[in-house]
Design an enzyme around this catalytic site. Structure first.
Site, PDB file in Angstrom:
ATOM      1  N   PHE A 148       0.815  -1.220   0.000  1.00  0.00           N
ATOM      2  CA  PHE A 148       0.000   0.000   0.000  1.00  0.00           C
ATOM      3  C   PHE A 148       0.843   1.261   0.000  1.00  0.00           C
ATOM      4  O   PHE A 148       0.362   2.332   0.356  1.00  0.00           O
ATOM      5  CB  PHE A 148      -0.943  -0.010   1.213  1.00  0.00           C
ATOM      6  N   ASN A 182      -7.305   0.922  -3.810  1.00  0.00           N
ATOM      7  CA  ASN A 182      -6.988   1.940  -4.818  1.00  0.00           C
ATOM      8  C   ASN A 182      -8.241   2.447  -5.519  1.00  0.00           C
ATOM      9  O   ASN A 182      -8.350   3.632  -5.834  1.00  0.00           O
ATOM     10  CB  ASN A 182      -5.982   1.391  -5.833  1.00  0.00           C
ATOM     11  N   CYS A 220      -0.422   3.727 -10.742  1.00  0.00           N
ATOM     12  CA  CYS A 220      -1.261   2.777  -9.995  1.00  0.00           C
ATOM     13  C   CYS A 220      -2.751   3.027 -10.152  1.00  0.00           C
ATOM     14  O   CYS A 220      -3.453   2.219 -10.752  1.00  0.00           O
ATOM     15  CB  CYS A 220      -0.871   2.799  -8.522  1.00  0.00           C
TER      16      CYS A 220
END
Ligand code: UGA
EC number: 1.1.1.22
Length: 443
Positions: A155, A214, A266
């Site tokens: 993370f 995310n 990401c």
């Protein structure tokens, strides 16, 4: 027991994880197929900007605790725990994740795994990938089922990668066996002693936790950007709205900054890959939601460009624009899917004379967008500009003196594409300030 650790893939994630594990006291071997990168890292050089990481890599390459190689057999012989940290970018031909690097890494390592060990996936993957890799490992590794697989999503945020690795807010481990879970509890023992929450689960849940996290962050950003669209139409102020709803503990203030939207290596690709996977699994609601999140996000870029055009009286062609920021966010030189570079390039395509300045991403920005002009200081970019367009909220920009800049530009007109600057201070210094989701300045 003190484990020896290998980390496959030395990008942002792998390099940080390898250095972090060395800092936690392990002997670590980082592996990459890129021999140049390996040679640089072995000399203690980090090929990207990440605060604190170069120091950590230097410390541990010097101490000998952190080494790098291109040799899969050496990694297999060395380590008891192998972390997979290779990239899973968006496929060239669609929204799904490209797993070719991950599969190639497993296929190259597995034939050398002759004794019991644990392979731990950290890369972000579509749910179901771990089960596929478990089969591949069992088929290819001489040690067979004595090679355990676990999934331990990462993370860390760029710009805070070292702190996020050494003091994470949680550790999630999906494992098919008690042994794999036990090994990871030991590997992270120091962190667990310091009270970091450890969540043990199955492989599929661990894979999903990452993309769900995310996607939720992306949804928050797109939610506030959708509110910005409504605020603009209603003459309301999204920054006050965000502050007000963020004071509700259940909502929280973070990831509610309206502006040019999210980018990076990401969030955008994870939202798309999750959408593609959700669709395959029949998760139509999740797929529809994520599709809208992506659309709102891409529209945020267009809306900031439209705001710049309006601020210039409707015409971009021939006008000089100083773009502040190229990185997808501050404290990194990463320009992957950067909203800043996207908007700068679109302005240039519309005929504007764009000069970009970024405190760290000048080189990476110029490599990605050779058609754009880059300046090496804020002043050089601002000199003679008809418009200053802030697209990445670096501290250097937030603390810049608006009076000094006003004296350099051709016209003191600002578009704050991140809602990051002190509007009152800039207005007091003579600037006309436009920002997404806020009432237009009085003319
Ligand atoms: C993100 C996640 O935050 C990490 O937890 C995760 O580990 C990482 O992806 C990953 O998957 O490897 P990162 O890509 O470093 O981390 O960037 P973020 O800090 O999440 O920011 C993403 C984007 O959202 C940036 O472009 C940022 O400018 C934008 N953003 C963020 C906004 O537009 N508004 C906000 O209020 C907050």
């Amino acid at each position: 027991m003190s484990f020896r650790i290998s980390v496959l893939g030395t990008g942002y994630l792998g390099t940080t994880h390898a250095a972090g594990m060395a800092e936690l006291g392990y002997d670590v071997l980082g592996l990459d197929v890129d021999a140049d990168k390996v040679a640089r890292l072995a000399r203690g050089e980090v090929p990207f900007h990440e605060p604190g990481l170069a120091e950590l890599v230097r410390t541990h390459t010097r101490s000998g605790r952190l080494r790098f190689t291109t040799d899969f057999a050496a990694a297999a012989a060395f380590a008891d725990v192998h972390f997979l940290a290779v990239g899973t970018p968006q496929s060239a031909d669609g929204e799904a994740a490209d797993l070719s690097h991950l599969r190639a890494a497993v296929d190259a390592l597995a034939p050398h795994l002759e004794r019991p060990c644990v392979v731990v996936g950290k890369s972000t993957v579509p749910v179901g990938t771990a089960a596929e890799l478990a089969g591949r490992l069992a088929g290819l590794a001489p040690a067979g089922r004595a090679v355990e697989l676990a999934w331990n999503p990462e993370f860390l945020r760029e710009g805070h990668a070292v702190a996020d690795t050494l003091a994470p807010d949680r550790i999630v481990v999906g494992a098919a066996s008690e042994l794999a879970e036990k090994v990871l509890r030991e590997v992270y023992g120091d962190l667990l002693e310091r009270g970091v929450p450890f969540l043990a689960t199955d492989l599929a849940t661990a894979e999903l936790v990452k993309v769900a996290a995310n996607s939720f962050l992306a949804t928050k950003v797109s939610f506030v950007n959708a509110m910005a669209e409504v605020c603009e139409a209603a003459g309301a102020d999204v920054t006050v709205l965000a502050r007000a709803i963020g004071l509700d503990e259940r909502i929280g203030p973070r990831f509610l900054r309206a502006g040019v939207g999210f980018g990076g290596g990401c969030l955008p690709k994870d939202v798309r890959a999750f959408r593609a996977r959700a669709r395959e699994l029949g998760g139509d609601s999740a797929a529809a939601l994520l599709g809208e999140v992506d659309r709102i996000n891409l529209r945020a870029r267009e809306r900031v460009l439209a705001l710049a055009r309006r601020a210039l009286g409707g015409v971009l062609a021939g006008r000089r624009i100083a773009v502040l920021g190229a990185a997808f966010k501050p404290d990194t030189d990463d320009v992957r899917d950067s909203p800043a570079l996207d908007v700068a390039a679109a302005a240039a395509r519309a005929g504007a004379r764009v000069t970009v300045y970024d405190p760290a991403a000048g080189r990476s920005g110029a490599a990605a967008r050779p058609e754009l002009a880059f300046a090496d200081s804020l002043e050089a970019a601002a000199r003679g500009a008809d418009l200053v367009l802030l697209l990445t909220e670096w501290a250097e920009f937030r603390t810049a003196d608006p009076r000094r800049l006003a004296a350099l530009v051709a016209a003191p007109v600002l578009v704050d594409g991140r809602n990051a600057l002190d509007r009152a201070a800039w207005t007091a210094a003579g600037w006309t300030v436009h920002a997404p989701g806020r009432p237009a300045p009085r003319s």
